[in-house]
Design a protein around this motif. Structure first.
Motif, PDB file in Angstrom:
ATOM      1  N   ILE A  74     -11.463   2.751 -10.663  1.00  0.00           N
ATOM      2  CA  ILE A  74     -12.250   1.726 -10.049  1.00  0.00           C
ATOM      3  C   ILE A  74     -13.544   1.824 -11.186  1.00  0.00           C
ATOM      4  CG2 ILE A  74     -13.895   1.337  -8.140  1.00  0.00           C
ATOM      5  CD1 ILE A  74     -12.061   3.032  -6.400  1.00  0.00           C
ATOM      6  N   ASP A  75     -13.745   0.646 -11.647  1.00  0.00           N
ATOM      7  CA  ASP A  75     -14.595   0.117 -12.553  1.00  0.00           C
ATOM      8  C   ASP A  75     -15.601  -0.480 -11.882  1.00  0.00           C
ATOM      9  OD1 ASP A  75     -15.964   0.269 -15.101  1.00  0.00           O
ATOM     10  OD2 ASP A  75     -14.420  -1.160 -16.019  1.00  0.00           O
ATOM     11  N   ARG A  76     -16.868  -0.656 -12.617  1.00  0.00           N
ATOM     12  CA  ARG A  76     -17.843  -1.480 -12.118  1.00  0.00           C
ATOM     13  C   ARG A  76     -17.663  -2.901 -12.615  1.00  0.00           C
ATOM     14  NH1 ARG A  76     -23.785   0.660 -13.121  1.00  0.00           N
ATOM     15  NH2 ARG A  76     -23.144   2.029 -11.283  1.00  0.00           N
ATOM     16  N   GLY A  77     -17.524  -3.789 -11.541  1.00  0.00           N
ATOM     17  CA  GLY A  77     -17.426  -5.158 -11.942  1.00  0.00           C
ATOM     18  C   GLY A  77     -18.902  -5.971 -11.610  1.00  0.00           C
ATOM     19  N   SER A  78     -18.681  -7.184 -11.607  1.00  0.00           N
ATOM     20  CA  SER A  78     -19.840  -8.158 -11.578  1.00  0.00           C
ATOM     21  C   SER A  78     -20.508  -7.975 -10.216  1.00  0.00           C
ATOM     22  CB  SER A  78     -19.614  -9.361 -11.442  1.00  0.00           C
ATOM     23  OG  SER A  78     -18.640  -9.884 -10.716  1.00  0.00           O
ATOM     24  N   LYS A  79     -21.783  -7.747 -10.267  1.00  0.00           N
ATOM     25  CA  LYS A  79     -22.723  -7.639  -9.069  1.00  0.00           C
ATOM     26  C   LYS A  79     -22.591  -6.282  -8.571  1.00  0.00           C
ATOM     27  CE  LYS A  79     -23.117 -12.376  -8.088  1.00  0.00           C
ATOM     28  NZ  LYS A  79     -22.720 -13.570  -6.920  1.00  0.00           N
ATOM     29  N   ALA A  81     -19.862  -4.646  -7.861  1.00  0.00           N
ATOM     30  CA  ALA A  81     -18.551  -4.547  -7.137  1.00  0.00           C
ATOM     31  C   ALA A  81     -17.630  -3.856  -7.715  1.00  0.00           C
ATOM     32  CB  ALA A  81     -18.167  -6.093  -6.825  1.00  0.00           C
ATOM     33  N   GLY A  82     -16.579  -3.254  -6.930  1.00  0.00           N
ATOM     34  CA  GLY A  82     -15.508  -2.416  -7.495  1.00  0.00           C
ATOM     35  C   GLY A  82     -14.480  -3.059  -8.292  1.00  0.00           C
ATOM     36  N   LYS A  83     -14.012  -2.898  -9.160  1.00  0.00           N
ATOM     37  CA  LYS A  83     -13.121  -3.586  -9.868  1.00  0.00           C
ATOM     38  C   LYS A  83     -11.899  -2.693  -9.966  1.00  0.00           C
ATOM     39  CE  LYS A  83     -12.340  -5.868 -14.308  1.00  0.00           C
ATOM     40  NZ  LYS A  83     -13.179  -6.029 -15.683  1.00  0.00           N
ATOM     41  N   PHE A  84     -10.780  -2.930  -9.468  1.00  0.00           N
ATOM     42  CA  PHE A  84      -9.506  -1.973  -9.346  1.00  0.00           C
ATOM     43  C   PHE A  84      -8.622  -2.183 -10.766  1.00  0.00           C
ATOM     44  CE2 PHE A  84     -10.527  -2.357  -4.915  1.00  0.00           C
ATOM     45  CZ  PHE A  84     -10.619  -1.176  -4.806  1.00  0.00           C
ATOM     46  N   ILE A  85      -8.353  -1.316 -11.627  1.00  0.00           N
ATOM     47  CA  ILE A  85      -7.443  -1.272 -12.845  1.00  0.00           C
ATOM     48  C   ILE A  85      -6.468  -0.303 -12.549  1.00  0.00           C
ATOM     49  CG2 ILE A  85      -7.341  -1.085 -15.336  1.00  0.00           C
ATOM     50  CD1 ILE A  85      -9.520  -2.867 -14.306  1.00  0.00           C
ATOM     51  N   VAL A  86      -5.007  -0.804 -12.337  1.00  0.00           N
ATOM     52  CA  VAL A  86      -4.036  -0.284 -11.777  1.00  0.00           C
ATOM     53  C   VAL A  86      -3.649   0.314 -13.337  1.00  0.00           C
ATOM     54  CG1 VAL A  86      -1.617  -0.358 -11.479  1.00  0.00           C
ATOM     55  CG2 VAL A  86      -3.372  -1.924 -10.799  1.00  0.00           C
ATOM     56  N   LEU A  87      -3.298   1.846 -12.776  1.00  0.00           N
ATOM     57  CA  LEU A  87      -2.797   2.781 -13.820  1.00  0.00           C
ATOM     58  C   LEU A  87      -1.174   3.184 -13.750  1.00  0.00           C
ATOM     59  CD1 LEU A  87      -5.647   5.357 -13.848  1.00  0.00           C
ATOM     60  CD2 LEU A  87      -5.144   3.520 -15.384  1.00  0.00           C
ATOM     61  N   HIS A  88      -0.919   3.081 -12.268  1.00  0.00           N
ATOM     62  CA  HIS A  88       0.619   3.452 -12.061  1.00  0.00           C
ATOM     63  C   HIS A  88       1.006   2.827 -10.895  1.00  0.00           C
ATOM     64  CE1 HIS A  88       4.023   6.188 -11.890  1.00  0.00           C
ATOM     65  NE2 HIS A  88       3.675   6.450 -10.613  1.00  0.00           N
ATOM     66  N   VAL A  89       2.252   2.358 -10.614  1.00  0.00           N
ATOM     67  CA  VAL A  89       3.038   2.005  -9.305  1.00  0.00           C
ATOM     68  C   VAL A  89       4.388   2.482  -9.402  1.00  0.00           C
ATOM     69  CG1 VAL A  89       3.972  -0.294  -8.318  1.00  0.00           C
ATOM     70  CG2 VAL A  89       1.768  -0.592  -9.678  1.00  0.00           C
ATOM     71  N   GLU A  90       4.516   2.995  -7.833  1.00  0.00           N
ATOM     72  CA  GLU A  90       5.759   3.468  -7.639  1.00  0.00           C
ATOM     73  C   GLU A  90       6.144   3.214  -6.151  1.00  0.00           C
ATOM     74  OE1 GLU A  90       4.515   7.963  -5.934  1.00  0.00           O
ATOM     75  OE2 GLU A  90       4.913   7.594  -8.150  1.00  0.00           O
ATOM     76  N   SER A  91       7.284   3.032  -5.825  1.00  0.00           N
ATOM     77  CA  SER A  91       7.755   2.762  -4.273  1.00  0.00           C
ATOM     78  C   SER A  91       7.477   3.913  -3.414  1.00  0.00           C
ATOM     79  CB  SER A  91       9.133   2.652  -4.237  1.00  0.00           C
ATOM     80  OG  SER A  91       9.749   2.367  -2.883  1.00  0.00           O
ATOM     81  N   ALA A  92       6.790   3.618  -2.429  1.00  0.00           N
ATOM     82  CA  ALA A  92       6.432   4.540  -1.414  1.00  0.00           C
ATOM     83  C   ALA A  92       7.519   5.035  -0.347  1.00  0.00           C
ATOM     84  CB  ALA A  92       5.229   3.945  -0.308  1.00  0.00           C
ATOM     85  N   LYS A  93       8.694   4.300  -0.632  1.00  0.00           N
ATOM     86  CA  LYS A  93       9.966   4.706   0.098  1.00  0.00           C
ATOM     87  C   LYS A  93      10.503   6.212  -0.429  1.00  0.00           C
ATOM     88  CE  LYS A  93      12.437   0.464   0.137  1.00  0.00           C
ATOM     89  NZ  LYS A  93      13.697  -0.484  -0.542  1.00  0.00           N
ATOM     90  N   PRO A  94      10.835   7.057   0.733  1.00  0.00           N
ATOM     91  CA  PRO A  94      11.351   8.189   0.313  1.00  0.00           C
ATOM     92  C   PRO A  94      12.625   8.245  -0.533  1.00  0.00           C
ATOM     93  CG  PRO A  94      11.613   7.931   2.629  1.00  0.00           C
ATOM     94  CD  PRO A  94      11.073   6.594   2.057  1.00  0.00           C
ATOM     95  N   ALA A  95      12.616   9.136  -1.427  1.00  0.00           N
ATOM     96  CA  ALA A  95      13.657   9.118  -2.355  1.00  0.00           C
ATOM     97  C   ALA A  95      14.875   9.497  -1.758  1.00  0.00           C
ATOM     98  CB  ALA A  95      13.475  10.190  -3.409  1.00  0.00           C
ATOM     99  N   GLN A  96      16.020   8.613  -2.388  1.00  0.00           N
ATOM    100  CA  GLN A  96      17.258   8.796  -1.385  1.00  0.00           C
ATOM    101  C   GLN A  96      17.966  10.017  -2.094  1.00  0.00           C
ATOM    102  OE1 GLN A  96      18.928   6.764   0.540  1.00  0.00           O
ATOM    103  NE2 GLN A  96      16.993   5.362   0.311  1.00  0.00           N
ATOM    104  N   ALA A  97      18.876  10.802  -1.278  1.00  0.00           N
ATOM    105  CA  ALA A  97      19.183  12.099  -1.631  1.00  0.00           C
ATOM    106  C   ALA A  97      20.251  11.813  -2.769  1.00  0.00           C
ATOM    107  CB  ALA A  97      19.933  12.753  -0.247  1.00  0.00           C
ATOM    108  N   ALA A  98      20.771  12.705  -3.462  1.00  0.00           N
ATOM    109  CA  ALA A  98      21.829  12.402  -4.481  1.00  0.00           C
ATOM    110  C   ALA A  98      23.230  12.070  -3.968  1.00  0.00           C
ATOM    111  CB  ALA A  98      22.035  13.594  -5.382  1.00  0.00           C
ATOM    112  N   LYS A  99      23.543  12.698  -2.771  1.00  0.00           N
ATOM    113  CA  LYS A  99      24.623  12.440  -2.036  1.00  0.00           C
ATOM    114  C   LYS A  99      24.502  12.064  -0.660  1.00  0.00           C
ATOM    115  CE  LYS A  99      27.629  16.225  -1.694  1.00  0.00           C
ATOM    116  NZ  LYS A  99      28.421  17.038  -2.019  1.00  0.00           N
TER     117      LYS A  99
END
Length: 122
Positions: A74-79, A81-99
């Protein structure tokens, strides 16, 4: 700068490349507030230069409205306000089992070996 992780609905990712410019922007959805938003509340976030390729690749396998875990600075934006800078994205689904798990009833019960004690005599 502060960092936080949020779970939001993935809407879209957009990549713009021209001359010496390479930008990735994420569009995410949040719960509506019921006053200004009645459907999905749309958010757009810029991706950090150091994470462009990683985030772009992670978004390729996502479905629209899939819940994703987004790590942002969260960086300081204009006025102030918070400015969100994305660093990482991943699915929130639980990982599938190997088998995949075997369906119920298909597992074999061990066969008794030798003489078993008589339950009536026990």
């Amino acid at each position: 700068m502060a960092r936080t992780t949020m779970e939001l609905a993935f809407i879209s990712a957009e990549r713009v490349k021209f001359d010496n410019v390479d930008l990735v922007k994420l569009y995410l959805g949040d719960e509506p507030d019921g006053e200004k938003d009645l459907g999905v509340s749309l958010l757009s976030m810029q991706v950090a230069e150091s994470a462009l390729d990683e985030v772009w690749a992670a978004c390729k396998g996502l479905d629209v409205l899939e819940t994703v875990r987004v790590t942002v600075e969260i960086d300081r934006g204009s006025k102030n306000a918070g400015k969100f800078i994305v660093l990482h994205v991943e699915s929130a689904k639980p990982a599938q089992a190997a088998k995949p798990a075997a369906p119920q009833g298909s597992q074999q019960q061990p066969k008794p070996t030798g003489a078993q004690p008589d339950a009536a005599k026990a």
